[in-house]
Design a protein around this motif. Structure first.
Motif, PDB file in Angstrom:
ATOM      1  N   GLY A  46      24.109  60.894  38.917  1.00  0.00           N
ATOM      2  CA  GLY A  46      23.425  59.609  39.047  1.00  0.00           C
ATOM      3  C   GLY A  46      24.328  58.401  38.964  1.00  0.00           C
ATOM      4  N   LYS A  47      25.636  58.617  38.947  1.00  0.00           N
ATOM      5  CA  LYS A  47      26.584  57.503  38.789  1.00  0.00           C
ATOM      6  C   LYS A  47      26.459  56.492  39.927  1.00  0.00           C
ATOM      7  CE  LYS A  47      30.284  60.068  38.984  1.00  0.00           C
ATOM      8  NZ  LYS A  47      29.632  61.313  39.397  1.00  0.00           N
ATOM      9  N   SER A  48      26.614  56.957  41.150  1.00  0.00           N
ATOM     10  CA  SER A  48      26.590  56.046  42.302  1.00  0.00           C
ATOM     11  C   SER A  48      25.212  55.439  42.510  1.00  0.00           C
ATOM     12  CB  SER A  48      27.041  56.778  43.573  1.00  0.00           C
ATOM     13  OG  SER A  48      28.391  57.176  43.485  1.00  0.00           O
ATOM     14  N   GLN A  49      24.162  56.228  42.319  1.00  0.00           N
ATOM     15  CA  GLN A  49      22.822  55.707  42.521  1.00  0.00           C
ATOM     16  C   GLN A  49      22.498  54.594  41.533  1.00  0.00           C
ATOM     17  OE1 GLN A  49      20.855  56.169  45.007  1.00  0.00           O
ATOM     18  NE2 GLN A  49      22.209  57.687  45.934  1.00  0.00           N
ATOM     19  N   THR A  50      23.088  54.656  40.356  1.00  0.00           N
ATOM     20  CA  THR A  50      22.876  53.591  39.369  1.00  0.00           C
ATOM     21  C   THR A  50      23.323  52.245  39.914  1.00  0.00           C
ATOM     22  OG1 THR A  50      23.086  55.103  37.474  1.00  0.00           O
ATOM     23  CG2 THR A  50      23.511  52.771  37.068  1.00  0.00           C
ATOM     24  N   VAL A  51      24.534  52.189  40.455  1.00  0.00           N
ATOM     25  CA  VAL A  51      25.056  50.891  40.903  1.00  0.00           C
ATOM     26  C   VAL A  51      24.541  50.511  42.292  1.00  0.00           C
ATOM     27  CG1 VAL A  51      27.112  51.015  39.457  1.00  0.00           C
ATOM     28  CG2 VAL A  51      27.181  51.943  41.762  1.00  0.00           C
ATOM     29  N   LEU A  52      24.307  51.484  43.158  1.00  0.00           N
ATOM     30  CA  LEU A  52      23.759  51.152  44.476  1.00  0.00           C
ATOM     31  C   LEU A  52      22.386  50.505  44.357  1.00  0.00           C
ATOM     32  CD1 LEU A  52      24.762  54.283  46.607  1.00  0.00           C
ATOM     33  CD2 LEU A  52      25.803  52.014  46.643  1.00  0.00           C
ATOM     34  N   SER A  53      21.615  50.947  43.368  1.00  0.00           N
ATOM     35  CA  SER A  53      20.286  50.362  43.176  1.00  0.00           C
ATOM     36  C   SER A  53      20.378  48.906  42.731  1.00  0.00           C
ATOM     37  CB  SER A  53      19.499  51.176  42.146  1.00  0.00           C
ATOM     38  OG  SER A  53      20.079  51.072  40.849  1.00  0.00           O
ATOM     39  N   LEU A  54      21.450  48.549  42.045  1.00  0.00           N
ATOM     40  CA  LEU A  54      21.596  47.174  41.555  1.00  0.00           C
ATOM     41  C   LEU A  54      21.792  46.183  42.693  1.00  0.00           C
ATOM     42  CD1 LEU A  54      24.019  47.708  38.523  1.00  0.00           C
ATOM     43  CD2 LEU A  54      21.526  47.842  38.578  1.00  0.00           C
ATOM     44  N   ALA A 177      33.699  49.677  41.672  1.00  0.00           N
ATOM     45  CA  ALA A 177      34.630  50.602  42.316  1.00  0.00           C
ATOM     46  C   ALA A 177      34.039  52.006  42.252  1.00  0.00           C
ATOM     47  CB  ALA A 177      35.995  50.564  41.628  1.00  0.00           C
ATOM     48  N   ASP A 178      33.565  52.492  43.395  1.00  0.00           N
ATOM     49  CA  ASP A 178      32.881  53.786  43.465  1.00  0.00           C
ATOM     50  C   ASP A 178      33.866  54.866  43.912  1.00  0.00           C
ATOM     51  OD1 ASP A 178      31.156  55.888  43.696  1.00  0.00           O
ATOM     52  OD2 ASP A 178      29.822  54.964  45.155  1.00  0.00           O
ATOM     53  N   GLU A 179      34.342  55.645  42.957  1.00  0.00           N
ATOM     54  CA  GLU A 179      35.315  56.710  43.222  1.00  0.00           C
ATOM     55  C   GLU A 179      36.484  56.176  44.054  1.00  0.00           C
ATOM     56  OE1 GLU A 179      35.092  59.567  41.844  1.00  0.00           O
ATOM     57  OE2 GLU A 179      33.013  60.196  41.625  1.00  0.00           O
ATOM     58  N   PRO A 180      37.189  55.143  43.591  1.00  0.00           N
ATOM     59  CA  PRO A 180      38.204  54.493  44.427  1.00  0.00           C
ATOM     60  C   PRO A 180      39.461  55.322  44.666  1.00  0.00           C
ATOM     61  CG  PRO A 180      38.288  53.611  42.204  1.00  0.00           C
ATOM     62  CD  PRO A 180      37.101  54.526  42.257  1.00  0.00           C
ATOM     63  N   THR A 181      39.634  56.438  43.943  1.00  0.00           N
ATOM     64  CA  THR A 181      40.861  57.228  44.101  1.00  0.00           C
ATOM     65  C   THR A 181      40.600  58.649  44.580  1.00  0.00           C
ATOM     66  OG1 THR A 181      40.794  57.971  41.783  1.00  0.00           O
ATOM     67  CG2 THR A 181      41.954  55.911  42.236  1.00  0.00           C
ATOM     68  N   THR A 182      39.358  58.970  44.936  1.00  0.00           N
ATOM     69  CA  THR A 182      38.990  60.359  45.225  1.00  0.00           C
ATOM     70  C   THR A 182      39.785  60.977  46.373  1.00  0.00           C
ATOM     71  OG1 THR A 182      36.762  60.109  44.366  1.00  0.00           O
ATOM     72  CG2 THR A 182      37.108  61.858  45.963  1.00  0.00           C
TER      73      THR A 182
END
Length: 330
Positions: A46-54, A177-182
């Motif tokens: 739920g990490k990305s969905q948390t901030v995308l919803s904002l 920053a959503d997984e900026p180094t993946t």
């Protein structure tokens, strides 16, 4: 007052072919100006969905509830026009895949200039000069010439630097920053982490860092929030969380990491089992079926996220006392 306050944020996805999916389930946190919050957890937590919803980027079948105050305004009640005034301006995002985030048909310069013309009402001439300065700030060599190049002419690491330059060119108050180094090799990862640290230190930019890489979180974050199955299970300062984690899931993540300072040859351990399936009903603790400390109440009662008795600044969601869990799993 914190710059960003999230209260009881939930994101539910409706499905025509099955039960709804609670991607984010009652998450709360606050972020002060100039601070870095790391959000960690495995894929699907739920990490990305948390901030995308904002920032209004959830899918159309998502229903977002709760409160998300940014500089006093509830982001969840803003219309598209209101969000557009903030996105790319006061709030900026660095996505994990720069090749798909950058427009392959536009030069780097065109993409850097756009937010300045839109949000700062700058002339294209002044915006181009500012764009070159932004590339120099993120250590892209020969910046003025590279403005006329296309994304495919840059390496993966350089494309990520361009994404960061695009995000900070309007001097946002909050950088996500959503997984900026993946997608980067370890050498370039270290360079990007240092670049983000430099931006935070020199410009006071608050950041939300989303990552599954505990090393990246440790190197950048002031505080860390650990998520599992859409819920927050532990939240503490980075120093405290990495020195003495107290939730079984956090400890499991730590024990699965190789350590360079481990001279005893400690074997890596895995977390048994699998995360809950999307749409699965969970009555108690979401981690219960994988937890070595599971008790009967863990299966039937959801543990509330509470301040730890030994540290008022740290939070955890576990029925077991912190000392008992740490002694049994460390």
């Amino acid at each position: 007052m914190p710059m960003l306050e999230i209260e009881h944020l939930s994101v539910r996805f409706s499905r025509a072919d099955g039960p709804a999916i609670d991607a984010v389930d009652d998450v709360s946190f606050a972020l002060d100006a100039g601070r870095v919050l790391g959000i960690v957890g495995e894929s699907g937590s739920g990490k990305s969905q948390t901030v995308l919803s904002l920032i209004g980027l959830s899918a159309r079948n998502a229903r977002v509830s709760g409160v998300a105050r940014f500089e006093g305004r509830n982001l969840l009640t803003l219309d598209e026009r209101g969000l557009n005034r903030l996105r790319g301006n006061r709030i900026a995002v660095v996505f994990q895949d720069p090749m798909t985030s950058l427009n392959p048909f536009l030069t780097i310069g065109q993409q850097l200039i756009e937010p300045l013309v839109l949000h700062r009402r700058m002339s294209r001439r002044d915006a181009r000069r500012r764009a070159a300065e932004a590339l120099e700030r993120v250590h892209v060599p020969d910046a003025a010439r590279r403005l006329d190049m296309y994304p495919h002419e840059f390496s993966g690491g350089m494309r990520q630097r361009v994404m960061i330059a695009m995000a900070v060119i309007t001097e946002p108050r909050l950088l996500i920053a959503d997984e900026p180094t993946t997608a980067l090799d370890v050498t370039v990862q270290a360079q990007i982490v240092e670049l983000l640290r430099e931006l935070n230190r020199e410009h006071g930019t608050a950041m939300i860092l989303i990552t599954h890489d505990m090393g990246v979180a440790a190197g950048l974050s002031d505080e860390v929030m650990v998520m599992y199955a859409g819920r927050t299970v532990e939240h503490a300062s980075a120093a405290e969380l990495f020195a003495a984690p107290t939730h079984p899931y956090t400890i499991g993540l730590m024990n699965a990491l190789p350590r360079l300072d481990d001279e005893g040859g400690r074997p890596l351990t895995t977390i048994a089992g699998q995360p809950p399936l999307p749409g699965e009903t969970i009555a108690g603790c979401a981690f219960a079926k994988r937890c070595p400390h599971v008790a009967e109440r863990c299966l039937t009662r959801r543990p509330p996220l509470e301040r730890r008795a030994d540290d008022g600044r740290a939070w955890r969601a576990c029925h077991r006392p912190a000392a008992v869990v740490a002694e049994g799993l460390a």
